[in-house]
Design an enzyme around this catalytic site. Structure first.
Site, short mmCIF file in Angstrom:
data_model
loop_
_atom_site.label_atom_id
_atom_site.label_comp_id
_atom_site.label_asym_id
_atom_site.label_seq_id
_atom_site.Cartn_x
_atom_site.Cartn_y
_atom_site.Cartn_z
N HIS A 62 38.45 -42.84 1.16
CA HIS A 62 37.61 -41.66 0.95
C HIS A 62 36.63 -41.59 2.12
CE1 HIS A 62 38.33 -41.17 -3.66
NE2 HIS A 62 39.18 -40.48 -2.95
N ASP A 64 33.57 -40.90 2.62
CA ASP A 64 32.22 -41.50 2.61
C ASP A 64 32.26 -43.01 2.81
OD1 ASP A 64 33.42 -41.53 0.03
OD2 ASP A 64 31.49 -41.90 -0.94
N HIS A 65 33.46 -43.58 2.99
CA HIS A 65 33.58 -45.03 3.22
C HIS A 65 34.20 -45.39 4.57
CE1 HIS A 65 32.42 -46.24 -0.92
NE2 HIS A 65 32.71 -44.96 -1.10
N HIS A 140 40.23 -46.72 -8.86
CA HIS A 140 39.55 -45.52 -8.39
C HIS A 140 40.61 -44.43 -8.18
CE1 HIS A 140 36.30 -43.33 -6.65
NE2 HIS A 140 36.65 -43.47 -5.38
N ASP A 210 34.44 -48.12 -4.51
CA ASP A 210 34.13 -47.37 -5.71
C ASP A 210 35.09 -47.79 -6.83
OD1 ASP A 210 32.55 -46.03 -3.88
OD2 ASP A 210 33.64 -44.17 -3.97
N HIS A 268 25.61 -46.50 -4.30
CA HIS A 268 26.55 -45.38 -4.38
C HIS A 268 26.04 -44.32 -5.37
CE1 HIS A 268 30.41 -43.16 -4.62
NE2 HIS A 268 30.59 -43.64 -3.42
ZN ZN Z 1 32.42 -43.26 -2.40
ZN ZN Z 2 35.71 -43.03 -3.48
#
Ligand code: ZN
Ligand code: ZN
Length: 301
Positions: A62, A64-65, A140, A210, A268
């Protein structure tokens, strides 16, 4: 161990908050965990030397990582890096990074090694004489791993008074520190625990982000010194957490309690909430040792 939070907010970067990235210093090794957008700037702001990063662990694909990863990889080239760089992450990460480098006619003048992950079982990713790193399979919306960083048990500590009393030659000291018994010249066997003290207890850090509430991780992270666990939502958004495969602060605290960890660091956070203290308040109804991550915050343990 020293943990520096470079970013710990969910979703999009904002003026004062950054997506996930952390630096863990363990036994003089510097590990980068996740690399959201803005990681390079955060490394600069926190005065972390780029050249000391040789291993990068990416939890999942993802944005954001890992959207900061290609930028960091190419900056290493501009800084004339020559040391090998190892990147551990989900299968596909090599293709993404290589494609971006190829289409921008960029290359690396250092060795770039990808270690692609697809196992659903915990596996060892890195091991040397002092440190062990293994995956924590998470649940996830895409294939995701957390990471457990452990110090290895060191040598036993020499009891100098005892070895001198028995007039043991210093050439045997290493053997004693390794845990061996010693036979004296007169034939007496001196047991190791009479000559040494226990080694300093080892510490461990578990990074879990996550994930939805997932009790299968408990045996892997049990008794960790510190657990970082995502808490995207509060219990009031429990349904949303389930739907998006994230956790609430209360759920993160329940995992911490059941795994009997020393301390829990929350992060997070969804940016929908007014203040992050709300996460701590909620988690503390379940588990007492709760800390809040925040960008630029440092933890020592
Ligand atoms: Zn995330
Ligand atoms: Zn994620």
């Amino acid at each position: 161990m020293k943990l520096t939070i470079l970013g710990c907010y969910a979703a999009t970067p904002r003026t004062f908050t950054n997506p996930t990235s952390q630096i863990l210093e363990i036994k003089n090794r510097l590990f980068l965990i996740d690399c959201g957008e803005g990681t390079q700037v955060q490394l600069r702001k926190n005065k972390i030397r780029f050249s000391k990063i040789n291993h990068i662990f990416i939890s999942h694909l993802h944005g954001d990582h890992f959207f900061g990863l290609v930028g960091l990889v190419s900056t290493f080239s501009l800084l004339n890096r020559t040391t090998d760089l190892h990147i551990y992450g989900p299968k596909g990460i090599k293709e993404i990074i290589k494609l971006q480098l190829r289409l921008s006619n960029s290359w690396t003048n250092y060795g770039l090694f990808f270690h692609e992950l697809e196992s659903l079982e915990s596996e060892i990713l890195f091991e040397d004489e002092k440190v062990l790193v293994q995956t924590i399979p998470l649940k996830h919306r895409v294939y995701t791993n957390g990471f457990l960083f452990q110090e290895k048990i060191g040598y036993r500590k020499l009891n100098l008074d005892a070895v001198q009393n028995y007039e043991i030659d210093s050439c045997y000291y290493q053997k004693i520190k390794n845990g061996k018994d010693i036979t004296l010249q007169d034939g007496r066997v001196i047991e190791n625990d009479k000559l040494t003290f226990d080694p300093i207890p080892t510490k461990s850090y578990a990074f879990c982000s996550d994930t939805v509430y997932h009790e299968a991780i408990i045996p892997i992270i049990a008794n960790s010194t510190v657990l970082y666990h995502e808490s995207t939502f509060l219990q009031s958004e429990e349904n949303l957490a389930k739907k998006t495969l994230h956790c609430t602060a209360k759920e993160a605290a329940t995992i911490a309690l059941k795994a009997d960890v020393g301390q829990l660091i929350l992060g997070h956070y969804s940016t929908r909430y007014e203040k992050i203290e709300l996460f701590k308040d909620e988690a503390e109804t379940v588990f007492s040792e709760v800390l809040l991550a925040d960008d630029g915050k440092r933890f020592e343990f």
